[in-house]
Motif scaffolding. Structure first.
Motif, PDB file in Angstrom:
ATOM      1  N   GLY A 113       0.781  -1.218   0.000  1.00 50.96           N
ATOM      2  CA  GLY A 113       0.000   0.000   0.000  1.00 50.96           C
ATOM      3  C   GLY A 113       0.811   1.265   0.000  1.00 50.96           C
ATOM      4  N   SER A 114       1.988   1.221  -0.624  1.00 50.08           N
ATOM      5  CA  SER A 114       2.851   2.404  -0.609  1.00 50.08           C
ATOM      6  C   SER A 114       3.651   2.496  -1.893  1.00 50.08           C
ATOM      7  CB  SER A 114       3.812   2.342   0.577  1.00 50.08           C
ATOM      8  OG  SER A 114       4.928   1.519   0.290  1.00 50.08           O
ATOM      9  N   LEU A 160      -4.736   6.200   0.570  1.00 51.13           N
ATOM     10  CA  LEU A 160      -5.600   5.215  -0.072  1.00 51.13           C
ATOM     11  C   LEU A 160      -6.913   5.063   0.698  1.00 51.13           C
ATOM     12  CD1 LEU A 160      -2.982   2.448  -0.945  1.00 51.13           C
ATOM     13  CD2 LEU A 160      -4.271   3.807  -2.601  1.00 51.13           C
ATOM     14  N   ARG A 168      -6.734  -6.063  -6.659  1.00 50.00           N
ATOM     15  CA  ARG A 168      -6.473  -5.013  -5.688  1.00 50.00           C
ATOM     16  C   ARG A 168      -5.064  -4.449  -5.838  1.00 50.00           C
ATOM     17  NH1 ARG A 168      -8.320  -2.742  -1.062  1.00 50.00           N
ATOM     18  NH2 ARG A 168      -6.706  -1.890   0.294  1.00 50.00           N
ATOM     19  N   ASP A 169      -4.085  -5.316  -6.048  1.00 50.77           N
ATOM     20  CA  ASP A 169      -2.702  -4.834  -6.163  1.00 50.77           C
ATOM     21  C   ASP A 169      -2.546  -3.923  -7.371  1.00 50.77           C
ATOM     22  OD1 ASP A 169       0.224  -4.981  -5.379  1.00 50.77           O
ATOM     23  OD2 ASP A 169       0.327  -5.726  -7.431  1.00 50.77           O
ATOM     24  N   ASP A 217       1.050   6.909   2.795  1.00 49.10           N
ATOM     25  CA  ASP A 217       0.451   6.339   1.586  1.00 49.10           C
ATOM     26  C   ASP A 217      -0.783   5.509   1.926  1.00 49.10           C
ATOM     27  OD1 ASP A 217       2.204   7.490  -0.193  1.00 49.10           O
ATOM     28  OD2 ASP A 217       3.507   5.739  -0.362  1.00 49.10           O
ATOM     29  N   ASN A 218      -0.681   4.697   2.985  1.00 50.93           N
ATOM     30  CA  ASN A 218      -1.833   3.891   3.399  1.00 50.93           C
ATOM     31  C   ASN A 218      -3.027   4.771   3.744  1.00 50.93           C
ATOM     32  OD1 ASN A 218      -0.150   1.167   5.238  1.00 50.93           O
ATOM     33  ND2 ASN A 218      -0.181   1.678   3.073  1.00 50.93           N
ATOM     34  N   THR A 245      -4.295  -0.603  -6.564  1.00 54.09           N
ATOM     35  CA  THR A 245      -3.506   0.159  -5.598  1.00 54.09           C
ATOM     36  C   THR A 245      -2.330   0.838  -6.270  1.00 54.09           C
ATOM     37  OG1 THR A 245      -4.134  -1.320  -3.779  1.00 54.09           O
ATOM     38  CG2 THR A 245      -2.121  -0.016  -3.491  1.00 54.09           C
ATOM     39  N   VAL A 305     -10.305   1.667  -2.996  1.00 56.07           N
ATOM     40  CA  VAL A 305      -9.447   0.952  -3.942  1.00 56.07           C
ATOM     41  C   VAL A 305     -10.357  -0.018  -4.685  1.00 56.07           C
ATOM     42  CG1 VAL A 305      -7.453  -0.556  -4.234  1.00 56.07           C
ATOM     43  CG2 VAL A 305      -7.441   1.176  -2.429  1.00 56.07           C
TER      44      VAL A 305
END
Length: 479
Positions: A73-74, A115, A136-137, A111-112, A140, A120
Motif C-alpha cells: 500500500g505504498s 488510499l 487489488r494490487d 500512503d496507506n 492500488t 481501492v
C-alpha cells in the motif's frame, strides 16, 4: 498515448533526435542504466515515492529492480538486499535507507492513509462470487502512480520520462475521473483547477503543457478531443460529489469549452478536422476533410456533459444551446459514420480503431449497432499476445500491443455489463505489468514491457474499469 503517436512528418525527425538527446542527458546526469531489450530505451520498472508533501516520484533504476518490491500500500521500494528506497519528505530525489529508518514507517503510513481516504476499486467483489480481490494490487499501484504523476499544481503527467514528462489535457481528464470515482477528491480538484488555469480564453487547450503549466510550442495545433474529455471529466466530478465539494473554477471553464465546441460545428453538425489521441496530422487520415471518430466521440460526450452541468448550475439557456449542439453531432454520427460501421473516418472501407468505444458506455448510452462495431474493431486490432493495436492496419510496429487501447476495450466491456470480457482484459493487463507492478505503455511480442512505465492514461482507465465493475459509472444524459 504519448509522443510515440504518429506525428506530423515535419516534426518526426526532430522529435526522434530530441528524445535521444534527452535519454543521453538523463544517463549522463543520473547514472541511470538503459534496460536492454525493453523498448527504445525509456522503460522503468516503476516510480519511487515517499508519502510526504509535496508528493513526487523518482524512477527506480532497472539495475535495482530484480527482487525489489513495494512495501504494501505504498510507493516505498524494498530492494533485494533489504534496504529501502524512498523520496524523503520535501525532496524530489530518492535515497537508500535501512529498513528500520523512521522515514520508512512514516512514508508507508502516509500512503496507506491516502488510499484509505477513498476506495481501492480492485477489492470488494467477493460477494459476487467470481473474482474476489485479485485486482487489488493493480488498482492500488495504479492509484499511487497517478498520485505520484500529479504535481502539486495539478499538472497530471503522462509519465516520468523526458518525452512523456508533460501534461496532456486528454490524459489529465481521465486522471481527474479516476480520482473522482475513487473518492480522492482533493487530487481530482487539483487536476481540474490546473486545466481551468491553463485554458485559453477561447475555450481551447494547447496539445500539451510542461509541469509548470506553460504550453509547449512545438507546432501541434490544439486537439479538439481534449476539450470534450475535459468537459466529460468535469461533469463526472460534479455528478459524483456532494454540493459541499463544488469547484468554483469548473463552471467558467465549462462555459468557455462548450461554447467553443458549439461555435465550431459545421452545417453537417461536425466539428472541424483535428488531431486526436493518435496525435497524427489530419492530412494523413482516410478522409482529411472531416474529423475522425476520435474527435467526434469526445465532442459528443463533452457537449452532453456540459448540458447536464448547465442544468445543475441553473444555466437553462446554455443547457438548451449545448443540448441542441449535441443533438446535431449525434445526428451527424448517425448519417456519416453509422452506414460504414463506425470506422475512424466516415468513408466506405474506413478502418476501425479504438475510438469506437468513445460513442459507447460509459461515454454514451448503449446502442446495438455500436456494440457490434466495438466487437468488430476489437477483433481487427487483436494481437496474438492478447493485447490490441491502436487501430486496424496500424502503421507502426504491428507486433506491439498498446495498453491504453486494451484498457479502453475493457472499460467499455465493464460499463456495458460484459463482465467476462472485462475480466479478460484486466487479467491481461495485470500479468503484463512491470516487475514492480506498474502499467507500461506497450507490450512487446514476447510479453515484456516495451514502453515507458507507469503510463498515467492506462492507470486511469484500469481504475475506471474496476470501478465500473463494482458500481455502474454514470453516462452523460441524452436530451
Amino acid at each position: 498515448m504519448t509522443d510515440e503517436r504518429p506525428a506530423p512528418r515535419g516534426m518526426r525527425r526532430f522529435r526522434r533526435a530530441a528524445a535521444l538527446l534527452v535519454a543521453a542527458t538523463l544517463v549522463a546526469t543520473t547514472g541511470s542504466t538503459i534496460p536492454n531489450g525493453s523498448g527504445p530505451g525509456w522503460a522503468s520498472p516503476g516510480l519511487v515515492g515517499g508519502g510526504g508533501w509535496p508528493v513526487t516520484g523518482a524512477p527506480l533504476s532497472p539495475a535495482e529492480a530484480p527482487g525489489a518490491s513495494y512495501l504494501p500500500g505504498s510507493s516505498v521500494v524494498r530492494l533485494a538486499d533489504g534496504r529501502v528506497r524512498l523520496v524523503p519528505f520535501g525532496t524530489e530525489t530518492s535515497v537508500l535507507v535501512p529498513p528500520d529508518d523512521p522515514q520508512v514507517t512514516a512514508a508507508v503510513r502516509t500512503d496507506n492513509a491516502w488510499l484509505a481516504d477513498g476506495t481501492v476499486p480492485g477489492d470488494g467483489f467477493a460477494e459476487r462470487g467470481r473474482y474476489g480481490d485479485r485486482y487489488r494490487d493493480m488498482a492500488t499501484r495504479a492509484l499511487l502512480d497517478l498520485r505520484l504523476l500529479t504535481r502539486p499544481n495539478g499538472a497530471s503527467l503522462a509519465s516520468w520520462y523526458g518525452a512523456w514528462r508533460y501534461c496532456w489535457p486528454r490524459d489529465s481528464a481521465f486522471a481527474a475521473a479516476a480520482f473522482t470515482v475513487t473518492g480522492h477528491l482533493t487530487e481530482a480538484r487539483r487536476v481540474l483547477r490546473f486545466l481551468a488555469r491553463v485554458q485559453h480564453e477561447d475555450g481551447l487547450w494547447a496539445a500539451r503543457y510542461r509541469p509548470d503549466g506553460t504550453a509547449v510550442a512545438d507546432g501541434r495545433d490544439p486537439q479538439l478531443d481534449s476539450v470534450g474529455w475535459v468537459l466529460w471529466a468535469g461533469w463526472l466530478y460534479r455528478a459524483q460529489t456532494p454540493p459541499g465539494e463544488d469547484l468554483p473554477e469548473l463552471w467558467p471553464m465549462v462555459q468557455r469549452a462548450a461554447d467553443h465546441l458549439t461555435r465550431s460545428l459545421d452545417t453537417e453538425g461536425l466539428p472541424p478536422p483535428s488531431s486526436d489521441y493518435w496525435e497524427r496530422d489530419r492530412g494523413r487520415e482516410q478522409d482529411p476533410r472531416r474529423p475522425t471518430l476520435g474527435v467526434v466521440g469526445p465532442v459528443l460526450a463533452g457537449l452532453r456533459a456540459a448540458a447536464a452541468l448547465a442544468d445543475g448550475y441553473g444555466g437553462g439557456t446554455k443547457a438548451a444551446r449545448w443540448r441542441t449542439a449535441a443533438d446535431r453531432v449525434s445526428a451527424a454520427v448517425t448519417r456519416q459514420f453509422a452506414p460504414y460501421g463506425y470506422p475512424r473516418s466516415p468513408v466506405r472501407g474506413g478502418l476501425m480503431d479504438t475510438s469506437v468505444t468513445f460513442i459507447a458506455p460509459p461515454f454514451a448510452p448503449s446502442d446495438p449497432s455500436v456494440t457490434t462495431a466495438v466487437a468488430d474493431a476489437a477483433g481487427k486490432q487483436a494481437l496474438p499476445n492478447g493485447g490490441v493495436l491502436p487501430g486496424e492496419r496500424w502503421a507502426g510496429n504491428k507486433l506491439v500491443a498498446w495498453t491504453p487501447e486494451t484498457a479502453l476495450f475493457g472499460l467499455n466491456a465493464a460499463a456495458s455489463g460484459r463482465i467476462d470480457e472485462a475480466l479478460g482484459r484486466l487479467d491481461w493487463l495485470t500479468v503484463h505489468r512491470t516487475s514492480l507492478g506498474a502499467l507500461p505503455e506497450k507490450i512487446g511480442e514476447t510479453g515484456r514491457p516495451a514502453g515507458v512505465a507507469p503510463l498515467g492514461w492506462t492507470a486511469s482507465l484500469v481504475v475506471l474499469t474496476l470501478s465500473a465493475l463494482k458500481r455502474p459509472l454514470p453516462i452523460p444524459p441524452v436530451g
